[in-house]
Design an enzyme around this catalytic site. Sequence first.
Site, PDB file in Angstrom:
ATOM      1  CG  HIS A  53     -10.784   7.693  -7.425  1.00  0.00           C
ATOM      2  ND1 HIS A  53     -10.123   7.248  -6.302  1.00  0.00           N
ATOM      3  CD2 HIS A  53     -12.045   8.010  -7.037  1.00  0.00           C
ATOM      4  CE1 HIS A  53     -10.962   7.299  -5.274  1.00  0.00           C
ATOM      5  NE2 HIS A  53     -12.136   7.740  -5.689  1.00  0.00           N
ATOM      6  CD  GLU A  55      -5.412   8.722  -8.424  1.00  0.00           C
ATOM      7  OE1 GLU A  55      -6.577   9.072  -8.729  1.00  0.00           O
ATOM      8  OE2 GLU A  55      -4.979   8.772  -7.269  1.00  0.00           O
ATOM      9  CB  CYS A  83      -7.711   6.226  -2.633  1.00  0.00           C
ATOM     10  SG  CYS A  83      -8.261   5.367  -4.110  1.00  0.00           S
ATOM     11  CB  CYS A  86      -5.758   5.098  -7.273  1.00  0.00           C
ATOM     12  SG  CYS A  86      -7.371   5.723  -7.799  1.00  0.00           S
TER      13      CYS A  86
HETATM   14 ZN   LIG Z   1      -8.229   6.742  -5.968  1.00  0.00          ZN
END
Ligand SMILES: [Zn+2]
Length: 156
Positions: A53, A55, A83, A86
């Site tokens: 991801h 992040e 999410c 993260c």
């Molecule tokens: Zn995430």
Amino acid sequence: MTTDEKYMKEAIRQAKKAAAIGEVPIGCIIVYEDKIIGRGYNRRMVDHTVLAHAEILAMKKACKKMGDWRLEGCTMYITLEPCPMCAGAIVQARIPRVVVGSMNPKAGCAGSVMNLLQEPGFNHQVELEKGILEEECSTVLKEFFKALRKRKSLDK
Ligand SMILES: [Zn+2]
């Protein structure tokens, strides 16, 4: 343009890099003392890992630059609400401030589904700024999915 908007533009630039390689366009940057120390964009498919991801990738780079697992004094800019994975990593890294573009009603953990960033039971709470360049952030996503649907219907 405010400083937050200026940096959110950089995060949007990262999101567009994801779109260019067919990934869902989500971008992230991390700023320390008015300098970008980490950039990331969603690479879940090309890297074949759920960990890629935006992040997480930006945090990896920022931690390397800081030589520390803590990202104290940093601000993170994300085009989409984080999410649970993260948001958890943000709390773990003790990031003091997070700026979010558009919200993610189905998976967001900065207030949509839950708010892990400001959970009073944890030992760290994040100062949260939402809705910075929201329109622009969500347009990048909408256009990506629109193009995807169009491609799919042409394939039929
Ligand atoms: Zn995430």
